[in-house]
Design a protein around this motif. Structure first.
Motif, short mmCIF file in Angstrom:
data_model
loop_
_atom_site.label_atom_id
_atom_site.label_comp_id
_atom_site.label_asym_id
_atom_site.label_seq_id
_atom_site.Cartn_x
_atom_site.Cartn_y
_atom_site.Cartn_z
N GLY A 1 -36.12 78.34 -27.38
CA GLY A 1 -37.16 78.12 -28.37
C GLY A 1 -38.34 79.05 -28.31
O GLY A 1 -39.41 78.73 -28.83
N ASP A 2 -38.18 80.24 -27.71
CA ASP A 2 -39.32 81.15 -27.60
C ASP A 2 -39.46 82.10 -28.79
O ASP A 2 -40.31 82.98 -28.80
CB ASP A 2 -39.27 81.94 -26.29
CG ASP A 2 -38.11 82.92 -26.20
OD1 ASP A 2 -37.25 82.96 -27.11
OD2 ASP A 2 -38.05 83.66 -25.19
N GLY A 3 -38.63 81.93 -29.82
CA GLY A 3 -38.74 82.74 -31.02
C GLY A 3 -38.06 84.09 -30.95
O GLY A 3 -38.26 84.93 -31.82
N ARG A 4 -37.27 84.29 -29.93
CA ARG A 4 -36.51 85.54 -29.79
C ARG A 4 -35.22 85.24 -29.04
O ARG A 4 -35.08 84.20 -28.42
CB ARG A 4 -37.34 86.60 -29.07
CG ARG A 4 -37.82 86.16 -27.70
CD ARG A 4 -38.83 87.09 -27.13
NE ARG A 4 -39.12 86.67 -25.75
CZ ARG A 4 -39.79 87.39 -24.90
NH1 ARG A 4 -40.26 88.56 -25.25
NH2 ARG A 4 -40.00 86.94 -23.69
N VAL A 5 -34.28 86.16 -29.14
CA VAL A 5 -32.96 85.95 -28.54
C VAL A 5 -32.76 86.94 -27.41
O VAL A 5 -32.80 88.16 -27.61
CB VAL A 5 -31.85 86.13 -29.61
CG1 VAL A 5 -30.47 86.00 -28.99
CG2 VAL A 5 -32.03 85.11 -30.72
N SER A 6 -32.56 86.41 -26.21
CA SER A 6 -32.29 87.26 -25.05
C SER A 6 -30.82 87.68 -25.05
O SER A 6 -30.00 87.13 -25.79
CB SER A 6 -32.60 86.51 -23.75
OG SER A 6 -31.65 85.46 -23.57
N ARG A 7 -30.50 88.63 -24.21
CA ARG A 7 -29.12 89.08 -24.07
C ARG A 7 -28.21 87.91 -23.67
O ARG A 7 -27.13 87.74 -24.23
CB ARG A 7 -29.05 90.20 -23.03
CG ARG A 7 -27.69 90.78 -22.81
CD ARG A 7 -27.81 91.97 -21.84
NE ARG A 7 -26.52 92.45 -21.47
CZ ARG A 7 -25.94 92.23 -20.30
NH1 ARG A 7 -26.56 91.55 -19.36
NH2 ARG A 7 -24.75 92.71 -20.05
N SER A 8 -28.65 87.09 -22.74
CA SER A 8 -27.80 85.97 -22.29
C SER A 8 -27.64 84.93 -23.40
O SER A 8 -26.55 84.35 -23.55
CB SER A 8 -28.35 85.33 -21.01
OG SER A 8 -29.65 84.81 -21.22
N GLU A 9 -28.68 84.67 -24.20
CA GLU A 9 -28.56 83.74 -25.32
C GLU A 9 -27.58 84.30 -26.36
O GLU A 9 -26.77 83.56 -26.92
CB GLU A 9 -29.91 83.50 -25.99
CG GLU A 9 -30.85 82.66 -25.16
CD GLU A 9 -32.24 82.60 -25.73
OE1 GLU A 9 -32.86 81.50 -25.66
OE2 GLU A 9 -32.75 83.62 -26.25
N TYR A 10 -27.68 85.59 -26.62
CA TYR A 10 -26.80 86.25 -27.59
C TYR A 10 -25.33 86.13 -27.14
O TYR A 10 -24.47 85.71 -27.91
CB TYR A 10 -27.21 87.71 -27.72
CG TYR A 10 -26.39 88.52 -28.69
CD1 TYR A 10 -26.69 88.53 -30.04
CD2 TYR A 10 -25.33 89.32 -28.25
CE1 TYR A 10 -25.95 89.29 -30.94
CE2 TYR A 10 -24.59 90.08 -29.14
CZ TYR A 10 -24.90 90.06 -30.48
OH TYR A 10 -24.18 90.81 -31.36
N ILE A 11 -25.08 86.47 -25.89
CA ILE A 11 -23.71 86.42 -25.38
C ILE A 11 -23.19 84.98 -25.38
O ILE A 11 -22.05 84.73 -25.77
CB ILE A 11 -23.62 87.07 -23.99
CG1 ILE A 11 -23.82 88.58 -24.13
CG2 ILE A 11 -22.28 86.76 -23.31
CD1 ILE A 11 -23.95 89.33 -22.82
N ALA A 12 -24.00 84.03 -24.96
CA ALA A 12 -23.57 82.63 -24.94
C ALA A 12 -23.21 82.15 -26.34
O ALA A 12 -22.17 81.51 -26.55
CB ALA A 12 -24.67 81.75 -24.34
N HIS A 13 -24.06 82.47 -27.31
CA HIS A 13 -23.80 82.03 -28.69
C HIS A 13 -22.55 82.70 -29.26
O HIS A 13 -21.68 82.03 -29.83
CB HIS A 13 -25.01 82.34 -29.57
CG HIS A 13 -24.80 81.96 -30.99
ND1 HIS A 13 -24.96 80.67 -31.43
CD2 HIS A 13 -24.42 82.69 -32.07
CE1 HIS A 13 -24.69 80.62 -32.73
NE2 HIS A 13 -24.36 81.84 -33.14
N MET A 14 -22.46 83.99 -29.10
CA MET A 14 -21.35 84.74 -29.67
C MET A 14 -20.02 84.45 -28.95
O MET A 14 -18.95 84.63 -29.52
CB MET A 14 -21.65 86.23 -29.65
CG MET A 14 -22.89 86.62 -30.45
SD MET A 14 -22.80 86.16 -32.19
CE MET A 14 -21.79 87.50 -32.79
N SER A 15 -20.08 83.97 -27.72
CA SER A 15 -18.86 83.66 -26.96
C SER A 15 -18.22 82.35 -27.38
O SER A 15 -17.09 82.05 -26.99
CB SER A 15 -19.17 83.63 -25.46
OG SER A 15 -19.46 84.92 -25.00
#
Length: 102
Positions: free
Chosen positions: A28-42
């Motif tokens: 909820g920090d208003g941006r997407v980290s690399r780990s959040e991106y990978i988790a979502h896309m996985s």
């Protein structure tokens, strides 16, 4: 099945970049980290990997597609993240998420 895919594509197309960011932004920090991106896309990998062995192969793939390990898949996602991160700050904002993939 095709109707479900079409409905999902239509719903996706109607989302704004901010909607997509909120979906991926797990802390909820208003941006997407690399780990959040990978988790979502996985999530799609996990859904397709019906036997849960960490490898997409055989009936899990369309005809002619090559075997894909989860490690290789996540590596390609990390590369995609780096290409999307236009300001190279290690995070994606809504504007960067809206950019066409390179």
């Amino acid at each position: 099945m095709l109707a479900d895919i079409a409905a999902a594509a239509t719903a996706f197309a109607q989302r704004t970049p901010q909607d997509y960011l909120r979906q991926m932004d797990s802390d909820g920090d208003g941006r997407v980290s690399r780990s959040e991106y990978i988790a979502h896309m996985s999530r799609s990998f996990e859904w397709i990997d019906t036997d849960g062995n960490g490898v997409l192969e055989g009936d899990e793939l369309p005809p002619g597609a090559h075997r894909v390990t989860r490690t290789a898949y996540e590596s390609s996602l990390a590369e995609a993240f780096a290409r999307q991160d236009g300001d190279h700050d290690g995070y994606l904002d809504a504007r960067e998420l809206a950019r066409p993939q390179r």
